[in-house]
Design a protein around this motif. Sequence first.
Motif, PDB file in Angstrom:
ATOM      1  N   ALA A  63      59.922  13.230  16.377  1.00  0.00           N
ATOM      2  CA  ALA A  63      58.902  14.090  15.761  1.00  0.00           C
ATOM      3  C   ALA A  63      58.609  15.286  16.651  1.00  0.00           C
ATOM      4  O   ALA A  63      58.470  15.164  17.875  1.00  0.00           O
ATOM      5  CB  ALA A  63      57.625  13.286  15.522  1.00  0.00           C
ATOM      6  N   ALA A  64      58.484  16.448  16.030  1.00  0.00           N
ATOM      7  CA  ALA A  64      58.324  17.697  16.782  1.00  0.00           C
ATOM      8  C   ALA A  64      57.033  17.742  17.581  1.00  0.00           C
ATOM      9  O   ALA A  64      56.942  18.474  18.574  1.00  0.00           O
ATOM     10  CB  ALA A  64      58.390  18.884  15.824  1.00  0.00           C
ATOM     11  N   ASP A  65      56.043  16.969  17.178  1.00  0.00           N
ATOM     12  CA  ASP A  65      54.756  17.031  17.877  1.00  0.00           C
ATOM     13  C   ASP A  65      54.687  16.108  19.085  1.00  0.00           C
ATOM     14  O   ASP A  65      53.675  16.065  19.781  1.00  0.00           O
ATOM     15  CB  ASP A  65      53.610  16.691  16.916  1.00  0.00           C
ATOM     16  N   ILE A  66      55.771  15.368  19.356  1.00  0.00           N
ATOM     17  CA  ILE A  66      55.798  14.461  20.500  1.00  0.00           C
ATOM     18  C   ILE A  66      56.537  15.122  21.658  1.00  0.00           C
ATOM     19  O   ILE A  66      57.688  15.548  21.517  1.00  0.00           O
ATOM     20  CB  ILE A  66      56.477  13.127  20.143  1.00  0.00           C
ATOM     21  N   ASP A  67      55.887  15.199  22.799  1.00  0.00           N
ATOM     22  CA  ASP A  67      56.507  15.766  23.998  1.00  0.00           C
ATOM     23  C   ASP A  67      57.776  14.993  24.345  1.00  0.00           C
ATOM     24  O   ASP A  67      57.815  13.768  24.257  1.00  0.00           O
ATOM     25  CB  ASP A  67      55.500  15.683  25.157  1.00  0.00           C
ATOM     26  N   GLY A 119      68.682  12.670  14.731  1.00  0.00           N
ATOM     27  CA  GLY A 119      68.394  13.853  15.535  1.00  0.00           C
ATOM     28  C   GLY A 119      68.009  13.576  16.967  1.00  0.00           C
ATOM     29  O   GLY A 119      67.647  14.501  17.694  1.00  0.00           O
ATOM     30  N   ALA A 120      68.133  12.325  17.421  1.00  0.00           N
ATOM     31  CA  ALA A 120      67.649  11.985  18.754  1.00  0.00           C
ATOM     32  C   ALA A 120      68.563  12.461  19.869  1.00  0.00           C
ATOM     33  O   ALA A 120      68.100  12.777  20.965  1.00  0.00           O
ATOM     34  CB  ALA A 120      67.445  10.473  18.881  1.00  0.00           C
ATOM     35  N   THR A 121      69.883  12.531  19.606  1.00  0.00           N
ATOM     36  CA  THR A 121      70.812  12.849  20.684  1.00  0.00           C
ATOM     37  C   THR A 121      72.122  13.348  20.087  1.00  0.00           C
ATOM     38  O   THR A 121      72.200  13.649  18.891  1.00  0.00           O
ATOM     39  CB  THR A 121      71.024  11.618  21.588  1.00  0.00           C
ATOM     40  N   THR A 122      73.166  13.412  20.897  1.00  0.00           N
ATOM     41  CA  THR A 122      74.458  13.919  20.463  1.00  0.00           C
ATOM     42  C   THR A 122      74.978  13.150  19.246  1.00  0.00           C
ATOM     43  O   THR A 122      75.035  11.924  19.255  1.00  0.00           O
ATOM     44  CB  THR A 122      75.475  13.803  21.617  1.00  0.00           C
ATOM     45  N   ASN A 123      75.369  13.890  18.218  1.00  0.00           N
ATOM     46  CA  ASN A 123      75.980  13.325  17.013  1.00  0.00           C
ATOM     47  C   ASN A 123      75.124  12.223  16.386  1.00  0.00           C
ATOM     48  O   ASN A 123      75.642  11.172  15.982  1.00  0.00           O
ATOM     49  CB  ASN A 123      77.389  12.785  17.317  1.00  0.00           C
ATOM     50  N   SER A 124      73.828  12.472  16.299  1.00  0.00           N
ATOM     51  CA  SER A 124      72.922  11.476  15.715  1.00  0.00           C
ATOM     52  C   SER A 124      72.371  11.910  14.364  1.00  0.00           C
ATOM     53  O   SER A 124      71.436  11.286  13.844  1.00  0.00           O
ATOM     54  CB  SER A 124      71.763  11.185  16.672  1.00  0.00           C
ATOM     55  N   ALA A 125      72.943  12.930  13.772  1.00  0.00           N
ATOM     56  CA  ALA A 125      72.403  13.454  12.509  1.00  0.00           C
ATOM     57  C   ALA A 125      72.475  12.433  11.384  1.00  0.00           C
ATOM     58  O   ALA A 125      71.686  12.489  10.433  1.00  0.00           O
ATOM     59  CB  ALA A 125      73.152  14.722  12.107  1.00  0.00           C
ATOM     60  N   SER A 126      73.409  11.493  11.464  1.00  0.00           N
ATOM     61  CA  SER A 126      73.550  10.482  10.425  1.00  0.00           C
ATOM     62  C   SER A 126      72.689   9.251  10.677  1.00  0.00           C
ATOM     63  O   SER A 126      72.816   8.245   9.974  1.00  0.00           O
ATOM     64  CB  SER A 126      75.022  10.046  10.308  1.00  0.00           C
ATOM     65  N   GLY A 127      71.830   9.323  11.676  1.00  0.00           N
ATOM     66  CA  GLY A 127      71.015   8.171  12.045  1.00  0.00           C
ATOM     67  C   GLY A 127      69.891   7.897  11.068  1.00  0.00           C
ATOM     68  O   GLY A 127      69.842   8.429   9.952  1.00  0.00           O
ATOM     69  N   VAL A 128      68.949   7.073  11.501  1.00  0.00           N
ATOM     70  CA  VAL A 128      67.926   6.520  10.608  1.00  0.00           C
ATOM     71  C   VAL A 128      66.646   7.347  10.673  1.00  0.00           C
ATOM     72  O   VAL A 128      66.142   7.643  11.763  1.00  0.00           O
ATOM     73  CB  VAL A 128      67.634   5.057  10.981  1.00  0.00           C
ATOM     74  N   SER A 129      66.131   7.695   9.503  1.00  0.00           N
ATOM     75  CA  SER A 129      64.819   8.332   9.395  1.00  0.00           C
ATOM     76  C   SER A 129      63.784   7.379   8.801  1.00  0.00           C
ATOM     77  O   SER A 129      62.646   7.321   9.255  1.00  0.00           O
ATOM     78  CB  SER A 129      64.903   9.601   8.522  1.00  0.00           C
ATOM     79  N   ASP A 130      64.204   6.621   7.788  1.00  0.00           N
ATOM     80  CA  ASP A 130      63.328   5.678   7.105  1.00  0.00           C
ATOM     81  C   ASP A 130      63.730   4.258   7.520  1.00  0.00           C
ATOM     82  O   ASP A 130      64.726   3.722   7.021  1.00  0.00           O
ATOM     83  CB  ASP A 130      63.448   5.858   5.597  1.00  0.00           C
TER      84      ASP A 130
END
Length: 346
Positions: free
Chosen positions: A142-146, A105-116
């Motif tokens: 993370a949503a709480d990080i500016d 979720g960090a940038t364009t087309n990153s939905a398949s990236g790493v969470s764990d």
Amino acid sequence: MSETLTITRPDDWHLHLRDGAMLAAVLPETARHFARAIIMPNLVPPVVTGAQAAAYRDRILAALPEGMAFQPLMTLYLTEDTDPEDVAAAAASGLVRAVKLYPAGATTNSASGVSDFDRVRGVLERMAEIGLPLCVHGEVTAADIDIFDRESVFIDRVLDPIRRATPGLRVVMEHITTAGAVDYVRAGGADLGATITTHHLVINRNHILVGGIHPHYYCLPVAKRETHRLALVAAATSGENRFFLGTDSAPHTDALKENACGCAGCFTATNTLSILAEVFEREGALDRLEGFVSRHGPAFYRLPENPDTITLTRGAPVQYPTGIETGDGPVTVFDPGFDLHWRVAP
């Protein structure tokens, strides 16, 4: 002041070429000046296996106009299901030169990236064994990080722990945007390098927001304060070999940039060398431009420098097109906001 500058032909160590009609249109804009480029794998679907990387390389070469010479350096998109041995085999064949880490979720087309990140530990350990670099999009999600703190938090919470847990892992921090990242790279030892983009040397966050929203300056990581831009300029022009060019040139059609939820990315392939020459000249560092664009990157990636040269000439302001046409729609060329006096000689 010299009116010509001849340098080893440069490389781009972070490039988006997309696919299909967009690929065909934007590839010549890079191949005109650059001999090689690290090709980003965030297609839809992403390039996650050696076989997919080989197929993508073949599509790139098929789109290369006759008479142009260009070598795509392929990467794999790291997922939590990536097979360490597939990575090792692709690297051993010479096809793949790096693996790209996108936090999900960090940038364009990153939905398949790493969470764990624990789930990719085996891949990272195998990469450390074989010396294959990890290219990092260094932001937490993370949503709480500016959004302006995402890079610094990533260094503390993710990157530094990964490097401590994986001795020998060679890492490229891509498109760094903060003074803190510059400091971290300088202290990081021989296994850590960083790319700096053309646009982050030129714009700060005011360019995006002052006088209205300017979508063609919106990128990720987002541009930061002027103090951070100045730190990037100082790093790029320092002559230190841990910093090298990765344009992150990222084409999106105007329709996707200029809407209620516009895409992130600046398309800089067309005029990057002119912009960089202008920036380096202003800093009294034209003699260091060759290192930044032509020498430091190959040294980090353990590749030879290119055997040929290009020559830049200084004269009246260069008139670049405001955009290029693609089969998917028009793409706006990055506007640095100042005259460009250096051009690549034919």
